[in-house]
Design an enzyme around this catalytic site. Structure first.
Site, PDB file in Angstrom:
ATOM      1  CG  HIS A   1     -26.788 -37.110 -17.549  1.00  0.00           C
ATOM      2  ND1 HIS A   1     -28.002 -37.271 -16.931  1.00  0.00           N
ATOM      3  CD2 HIS A   1     -26.317 -35.917 -17.116  1.00  0.00           C
ATOM      4  CE1 HIS A   1     -28.253 -36.216 -16.160  1.00  0.00           C
ATOM      5  NE2 HIS A   1     -27.257 -35.398 -16.256  1.00  0.00           N
TER       6      HIS A   1
ATOM      7  CG  HIS B   1     -29.653 -34.923 -11.783  1.00  0.00           C
ATOM      8  ND1 HIS B   1     -30.567 -34.610 -12.774  1.00  0.00           N
ATOM      9  CD2 HIS B   1     -28.433 -34.624 -12.311  1.00  0.00           C
ATOM     10  CE1 HIS B   1     -29.920 -34.154 -13.833  1.00  0.00           C
ATOM     11  NE2 HIS B   1     -28.617 -34.158 -13.576  1.00  0.00           N
TER      12      HIS B   1
ATOM     13  CD  GLU C   1     -28.391 -31.394 -15.520  1.00  0.00           C
ATOM     14  OE1 GLU C   1     -27.779 -32.351 -16.014  1.00  0.00           O
ATOM     15  OE2 GLU C   1     -28.322 -31.115 -14.293  1.00  0.00           O
TER      16      GLU C   1
ATOM     17  CG  HIS D   1     -24.137 -28.222 -12.730  1.00  0.00           C
ATOM     18  ND1 HIS D   1     -25.493 -28.048 -12.837  1.00  0.00           N
ATOM     19  CD2 HIS D   1     -23.897 -29.494 -13.181  1.00  0.00           C
ATOM     20  CE1 HIS D   1     -26.054 -29.155 -13.321  1.00  0.00           C
ATOM     21  NE2 HIS D   1     -25.106 -30.048 -13.551  1.00  0.00           N
TER      22      HIS D   1
HETATM   23  C1  DHB Z   1     -22.520 -33.287 -11.777  1.00  0.00           C
HETATM   24  C2  DHB Z   1     -23.788 -32.704 -11.913  1.00  0.00           C
HETATM   25  C3  DHB Z   1     -24.707 -33.231 -12.830  1.00  0.00           C
HETATM   26  O1  DHB Z   1     -25.942 -32.698 -13.048  1.00  0.00           O
HETATM   27  C4  DHB Z   1     -24.382 -34.362 -13.570  1.00  0.00           C
HETATM   28  O2  DHB Z   1     -25.343 -34.885 -14.387  1.00  0.00           O
HETATM   29  C5  DHB Z   1     -23.119 -34.928 -13.455  1.00  0.00           C
HETATM   30  C6  DHB Z   1     -22.187 -34.397 -12.549  1.00  0.00           C
HETATM   31  C7  DHB Z   1     -21.537 -32.747 -10.790  1.00  0.00           C
HETATM   32  O3  DHB Z   1     -21.704 -31.633 -10.257  1.00  0.00           O
HETATM   33  O4  DHB Z   1     -20.566 -33.473 -10.481  1.00  0.00           O
HETATM   34 FE    FE Z   2     -26.952 -33.706 -14.807  1.00  0.00          FE
END
Ligand code: DHB
Ligand code: FE
Length: 279
Positions: free
Chosen positions: A59, A12, A239, A192
């Site tokens: 978030h 997302h 996540e 990530h």
């Molecule tokens: C990014 C990924 C995320 O899941 C998020 O909530 C905010 C930013 C990203 O990779 O930029």
């Molecule tokens: Fe996220």
């Protein structure tokens, strides 16, 4: 009776919203990600779910760090999106499904999940962007039930607990006395990390193993603690717990219809899966 048609899980990343606004779907950077969706949309056009249960993490739009429920469920007639600072255009609001929301809440609390119930709830990119990827005209053909999992502030729910939550949601949907075709959506991940020394961390091998496990051995990820998951997938890669909840909702035999994996979109290993539920 209600029937669970399957689960769709997807990253997302907020920049997806910017790419949609700028119509960059065919741009070489974005194409490998957006190309994951036409087969899913074809499946949706055939299967025609009428309600979506969306498992995601907020978030900071609806909950902030001062009040962070481990699990929360929306029970509102409507869910609105709002500007959360990423520069993403706000999308049209989503219809709720009060009967299904309260049925889930009643069943889950009877099943000893002490969830927070939200009769007002704003929804952020983790809810809106997957919806915009599935229905690009943003004329949402489904009612929605938000299920929010804390993946942002420690301690997180264990993977084991998330799996059990999904199983409980699956049983609750199956016992819902209304003819409905229910789609489960799980959002976030995969690996990530947005901050600290390991910012930019991606673990392709772990991601692919996790995706494979959702079909071949769905409880595989329940062996990991929250810190194990941080180590393997990054601080925001946790996540993937939302994916695990979504997978665990499937009550019957699960078969993979489609998947896509691409590195990177922004800081993220971006992935998508469609799993059909039989029975
Ligand atoms: C990014 C990924 C995320 O899941 C998020 O909530 C905010 C930013 C990203 O990779 O930029
Ligand atoms: Fe996220």
């Amino acid at each position: 009776m209600a029937k669970i048609v399957g689960s769709i899980t997807t990253s997302h990343v907020p920049a997806i919203g910017g790419a949609i606004a700028k119509k960059l779907q065919e741009d070489p950077y974005w194409k490998p990600f957006f190309d994951g969706f036409p087969p899913i949309r074809e499946w949706l056009a055939k299967v025609k779910p009428d309600v979506a249960v969306i498992v995601y993490n907020d978030h900071g739009l609806n909950f902030f760090l001062d009040k962070q429920p481990t699990f929360a469920i929306g029970a509102a007639p409507e869910y609105r999106n709002a500007d959360e600072g990423w520069g993403i255009p706000v999308v049209p609001s989503f219809a709720g499904d009060l009967d299904l929301s309260w049925h889930l809440i009643n069943c889950l609390i009877a099943d000893e999940f002490d969830i927070v119930t939200c009769q007002e709830m704003s929804v952020d990119h983790a809810f809106t962007l997957p919806m915009a990827l599935l229905w690009p005209d943003q004329k949402w053909p489904v009612r929605t039930v938000p299920v929010c999992v804390n993946t942002v502030q420690f301690p997180l729910p264990t993977a084991q607990r998330c799996y059990k939550l999904g199983q409980s949601i699956g049983r609750a949907i199956q016992s819902f006395d209304r003819d409905s075709r229910v789609l489960i959506i799980g959002t976030g991940g995969l690996s990530h990390q947005l901050e600290g020394k390991r910012a930019g961390f991606i673990n392709k091998q772990f991601d692919l193993q996790f995706m494979d496990s959702l079909i071949s051995n769905p409880t595989w990820a329940t062996q990991f603690s929250d810190l194990d998951l941080v180590e393997q997938a990054g601080t925001q890669g946790v996540e993937l717990l939302n994916w695990l909840v979504a997978r665990a909702c499937l009550t019957g035999r699960a078969s993979l219809k489609h998947s896509n994996f691409h590195i990177p979109i922004s800081n993220t290993a971006a992935a998508t899966m469609l799993i059909e539920n039989h029975g």
